[in-house]
Design an enzyme around this catalytic site. Structure first.
Site, short mmCIF file in Angstrom:
data_model
loop_
_atom_site.label_atom_id
_atom_site.label_comp_id
_atom_site.label_asym_id
_atom_site.label_seq_id
_atom_site.Cartn_x
_atom_site.Cartn_y
_atom_site.Cartn_z
CE1 TYR A 2 -3.40 -2.76 0.59
CE2 TYR A 2 -4.60 -0.70 0.61
CZ TYR A 2 -4.58 -2.07 0.48
OH TYR A 2 -5.76 -2.73 0.25
CE LYS B 252 2.70 -18.04 0.32
NZ LYS B 252 1.84 -19.23 0.28
CG ASP C 97 -1.06 -20.47 1.64
OD1 ASP C 97 -0.61 -20.16 2.76
OD2 ASP C 97 -0.40 -21.15 0.83
CG ASP D 214 -7.95 -4.59 1.23
OD1 ASP D 214 -9.04 -4.21 1.67
OD2 ASP D 214 -7.62 -4.50 0.03
#
Ligand code: NAI
Length: 335
Positions: free
Chosen positions: A125, A172, A205, A229
């Site tokens: 972002y 991640k 995930d 988000d």
């Protein structure tokens, strides 16, 4: 209690409709508020030649609190997100998004009650994108130890204050070993200061699959900006949709309360938008300014309307208009 002055940003699309309904409900709760209306975004660009006028940010800095409707961010066209600009300008680093199922609303998980704490100032972002050569674009993900530590500390302090038991970091780090690795190590460093709260982590995930299959295992979740988000929209889906997910953007300078959803241009101007998410954001705002009693009465009135199930907006399968729903809550508040 003394009269409050609060910055009000109606926003675009359904913003003015849901904000008007919410202001009527809050006023019916008896809290005295002077609303200082400001415009930002495309409307401000047209009127003042800039999307984030100083008058609006100065008003929030002065009042320390704002209630904000959604803003439309045109895709492409070099128009940077005003929401992102506002969060950066005011350093509203913690985006808190409670996900709680409401009575009588058909949803996948009727008892779900978790909170997403999203880092609000960096990650992809940061908007650092450039064309390397025609046809190749680079978008830079910024993760700092400072921001990762600050948001982790906010999540643990929030958990402690709200009597919650566990904080889960979502990441991640198996692939982005440096950036998400830094986020994760910062998280576990902070966790050492909160031995009474369980700390664990999930790879994003797997986390999404777990959220769909067994979301009750989560309590407070903390994550970088982009994951936050996406995961918060997923979680809104678990409790009945985007019309029900409130949010708060919190920093040292001030706090801006807004719904998770956007300006819903597809239903704007029809008077059918569901004001629940922004109303719940306003209830969080009332608690933030010390108006706990009014917040609880407003929440009870809203829950009673849901429990009766006769005045429900279209997105939840009802036929009520935005104003009907607001009137039903106001009637309860006056009883
Ligand atoms: P959206 O959240 O506006 O709409 C997605 C779907 O949910 C639409 O079908 C819409 O009708 C429905 N929906 C959303 N809120 C609702 C409500 N209160 N009541 C009933 N139905 C509701 O997402 P979308 O379409 O991706 O974005 C539209 C615009 O909003 C874009 O310009 C986007 O950048 C902006 N946006 C602004 C945000 C903010 O100001 N905080 C947050 C998210 C998006």
């Amino acid at each position: 209690m003394a009269k409050h002055t609060i910055t009000l940003i109606p926003g675009d699309g359904i913003g003015p409709e849901i904000i008007a309904a919410t202001v009527r409900i809050i006023e019916a709760s008896g809290v005295e508020i002077d609303w200082e209306t400001q415009i930002i975004g495309a409307q401000a660009l047209e009127k003042f030649g800039e999307t984030l006028p100083a008058a609006a940010t100065d008003s929030i800095k002065k009042n320390k609190v704002a209630l904000k409707g959604p803003l439309t961010t045109p895709v492409g066209k070099g128009f940077t997100s005003v929401n992102v600009g506002l969060r950066k300008t005011l350093d509203l680093y913690a985006n808190v998004r409670p996900i709680r199922a409401l009575p009588n609303i058909p949803c996948k998980y009727p008892n779900l009650n978790l909170v997403i704490v999203r880092e609000n100032t960096e990650d992809l972002y940061a908007g650092l994108e450039h064309t390397v050569v025609p046809g190749v674009v680079e978008s830079i993900k910024i993760i700092t130890e400072k921001a990762s530590t600050r948001i982790s500390r906010y999540a643990f302090e929030f958990a402690k204050r709200e009597n919650r038991k566990k904080v889960t970091a979502v990441h991640k780090a198996n692939i982005m070993k440096l950036s998400d690795g830094l986020f994760l190590s910062s998280f576990y460093n902070v966790a050492k200061d909160f031995p009474e709260i369980e700390a664990d982590d999930k790879i994003i995930d797997n986390c999404c699959m777990q959220l769909v299959m067994n979301p009750q295992q989560f309590d407070v979740m903390v994550m970088e900006n982009l994951y936050g988000d996406i995961v918060s929209d997923l979680c809104a889906g678990l409790i009945g949709g985007l019309g029900l997910a409130p949010g708060a953007n919190i920093g040292e300078i001030g706090a801006v309360f807004e719904a998770v959803h956007g300006s819903a241009p597809d239903i704007a101007g029809q008077g059918v938008a569901n004001p629940t998410a922004i109303l719940m954001s306003a209830i969080l705002m009332l608690k933030h300014i010390g108006e706990r009693d009014a917040a609880e009465r407003t929440e009870r009135a809203m829950l009673e309307v849901f429990a009766e199930g006769t005045t429900i907006t279209k997105d939840l399968g009802g036929t009520a208009k935005t104003a009907d729903f607001a009137n039903a809550i106001i009637d309860k508040l006056k009883q």
